[in-house]
Design a protein around this motif. Structure first.
Motif, PDB file in Angstrom:
ATOM      1  N   ARG A 187       0.872  -1.184   0.000  1.00 32.77           N
ATOM      2  CA  ARG A 187       0.000   0.000   0.000  1.00 32.77           C
ATOM      3  C   ARG A 187       0.906   1.231   0.000  1.00 32.77           C
ATOM      4  O   ARG A 187       2.057   1.150   0.461  1.00 32.77           O
ATOM      5  CB  ARG A 187      -0.937   0.000   1.223  1.00 32.77           C
ATOM      6  N   THR A 190       1.272   7.022   1.862  1.00 29.21           N
ATOM      7  CA  THR A 190       0.228   7.934   2.348  1.00 29.21           C
ATOM      8  C   THR A 190      -0.812   7.196   3.201  1.00 29.21           C
ATOM      9  O   THR A 190      -1.499   7.821   4.007  1.00 29.21           O
ATOM     10  CB  THR A 190      -0.518   8.593   1.160  1.00 29.21           C
ATOM     11  N   GLU A 191      -0.913   5.879   3.000  1.00 31.06           N
ATOM     12  CA  GLU A 191      -1.875   5.097   3.781  1.00 31.06           C
ATOM     13  C   GLU A 191      -1.224   4.427   4.986  1.00 31.06           C
ATOM     14  O   GLU A 191      -1.860   3.636   5.680  1.00 31.06           O
ATOM     15  CB  GLU A 191      -2.514   4.015   2.893  1.00 31.06           C
ATOM     16  N   ILE A 192       0.057   4.707   5.186  1.00 28.33           N
ATOM     17  CA  ILE A 192       0.765   4.047   6.294  1.00 28.33           C
ATOM     18  C   ILE A 192       0.956   5.034   7.434  1.00 28.33           C
ATOM     19  O   ILE A 192       1.599   6.082   7.287  1.00 28.33           O
ATOM     20  CB  ILE A 192       2.117   3.471   5.823  1.00 28.33           C
ATOM     21  N   ASP A 193       0.388   4.680   8.560  1.00 25.25           N
ATOM     22  CA  ASP A 193       0.413   5.500   9.764  1.00 25.25           C
ATOM     23  C   ASP A 193       1.843   5.721  10.272  1.00 25.25           C
ATOM     24  O   ASP A 193       2.704   4.863  10.102  1.00 25.25           O
ATOM     25  CB  ASP A 193      -0.411   4.747  10.828  1.00 25.25           C
ATOM     26  N   ASP A 196       3.503   2.922  12.234  1.00 24.31           N
ATOM     27  CA  ASP A 196       3.626   1.594  11.626  1.00 24.31           C
ATOM     28  C   ASP A 196       5.105   1.208  11.503  1.00 24.31           C
ATOM     29  O   ASP A 196       5.931   2.032  11.104  1.00 24.31           O
ATOM     30  CB  ASP A 196       2.975   1.640  10.239  1.00 24.31           C
TER      31      ASP A 196
END
Lengths: 279, 279
Positions: A187, A190-193, A196
């Motif tokens: 992914r 931008t979708e990885i916190d 993480d």
């Protein structure tokens, strides 16, 4: 008043200003038709009194005034751009001297003079986004050398899955750029916190790239920007990881975020024009 | 007339001359007693009229005139030398200005001005011997940065047995220096024939180091010297291996042997003195 043009991989910015201030700016898609892009740039600069217009362009390009291919974009997979005499096209339409460098070297210059590198004569600007690129200054001067640095293509110590660079696989860009991170994690970044553990891996790779830069150039400061490179998730992990990597053998350069944001390149291009005019 | 001092890891050379010519030279073991070494150097330079004496020293050292530790040897495992104010000891005994740099940067300067780098303003000098070190010039100027380059400590892409650097394991020095090659092959490089495949492995590692240098500094030429680095076995394999490694993405710098042999450092030190005197 001075002009600046930053032709990036996806967008092109034209601006006028001076002393680190942008007074007016426009932006176009870089696109696949150089003549059309140059036409848009020329329209923006028309009827302005400009002492010089600086150009910071995506590479590979030839910024060596003594070379027969000076001002050209060199062989690139970018459609429409391979071998294009960008400087020649611009010079035919803009009645001012056009000093040039790479986009990332212009960003290094902009940050060094007016941003996160003020007072630091030996520094590197790295962008980590769709690709990885770097520009360097040594004693306040731009580093070009035989062509220009391609800092994204340093080979990395890495034993995981092969990176995405079609030329080198596991180079800095092939492992750390946005598409590489997305391929590794399944992914986009931008979708990885920020919390993480994917950022631990990303930071380890970026630290190895900065380790190489530190050994070879000994910069006092490294400015890390770009879509991935500006992430807080990276910046809060990077200094300690770089220190671990250098293992006390070498002084650890400051690692900071850009201060000029996405204007670093065009401010650098304007600065190049101003330096050119003022000798 | 100008003086030059090259303090290397094992031996120290003092010489006088100018314009790339050594007129007189002496050599001492560097040893573990800095005061004794400085005494020998001072005796050599006594009663000579010298406009300046250049110093190229082993590192880590501080060649930044604006730093409080200017002229000192920094933390080093070398017995007797950690923190020694080498420049201060020399200045107390030699009545001439003493500009300084590292031993390998002095060698880069010497080769650039009078040896294998004449006419090339952007170059790197690498020595591969008991260690790996590198000095760089950008636009004809010495690269120091925050401290000085430590090119031997770039991390390498390598999946074989761990290298011998106590700090980094698999860095350029940890895998390519003489002791690393000897550990890997079970015998020293001096006992390994030029046609032995051991040189293929050694060349692959050196090419990775030169690949990193090329990406970050874009030198036009890389001069590779030192006990291991001067071997014909390496030089005949290296250009093709570096070209493979860069994979057509970057221009391949010339890779050449030194022209000044073991005098590169002291000729560079004399040149540093001459440049200093002549502004």
């Amino acid at each position: 008043m001075f002009g600046g043009i930053e032709t990036g991989g996806t967008k092109t910015v034209c601006a006028v200003g001076g002393d680190g201030v942008v007074q007016e700016r426009v932006q176009f898609p870089t696109g696949t038709d150089p003549a059309a892009l140059v036409d848009l740039c020329a329209q923006f600069f028309a009827n302005r009194e400009l002492a010089a217009v600086g150009l910071g362009t995506f590479g590979p390009c030839d910024p060596d005034p003594d070379s027969p291919s000076y001002g050209r974009i060199l062989t690139t997979p970018k459609p429409g751009w391979s071998g294009v005499d960008l400087l020649g096209l611009l010079a035919a339409r803009i009645a001012a001297p056009i000093p040039m460098t790479t986009d990332v070297t212009a960003a290094a210059l902009g940050e060094q003079r007016y941003g996160a590198g003020v007072g630091v004569e030996d520094l590197v600007y790295i962008t980590i986004g769709t690709g990885v690129g770097g520009g360097a200054m040594v004693q306040g001067r731009l580093v070009h050398g035989a062509q220009h640095p391609e800092m994204g293509h340093v080979l990395m110590p890495w034993t995981g899955p092969r990176g995405v660079c079609p030329y080198h696989g596991n180079c800095f860009e092939g492992l750390a750029a946005g598409p590489a991170m997305a391929a590794r994690e399944g992914r986009p970044g931008t979708e990885i916190d920020d919390d993480d553990p994917a950022w631990d891996t990303e930071t380890m790779i970026v630290a190895a790239g900065l380790h190489a830069i530190t050994c070879i150039l000994s910069p006092r400061r490294i400015i890390v920007g770009g879509g991935v490179g500006s992430r807080e998730a990276l910046h809060r992990r990077l200094p300690a990881r770089l220190q671990d990597s250098l293992a006390g053998y070498l002084p650890v350069p400051d690692v900071v975020a850009p201060a000029l944001g996405s204007d670093a390149g065009v401010i650098g291009a304007i600065t190049l024009a101003q330096d050119h005019s003022q000798g």
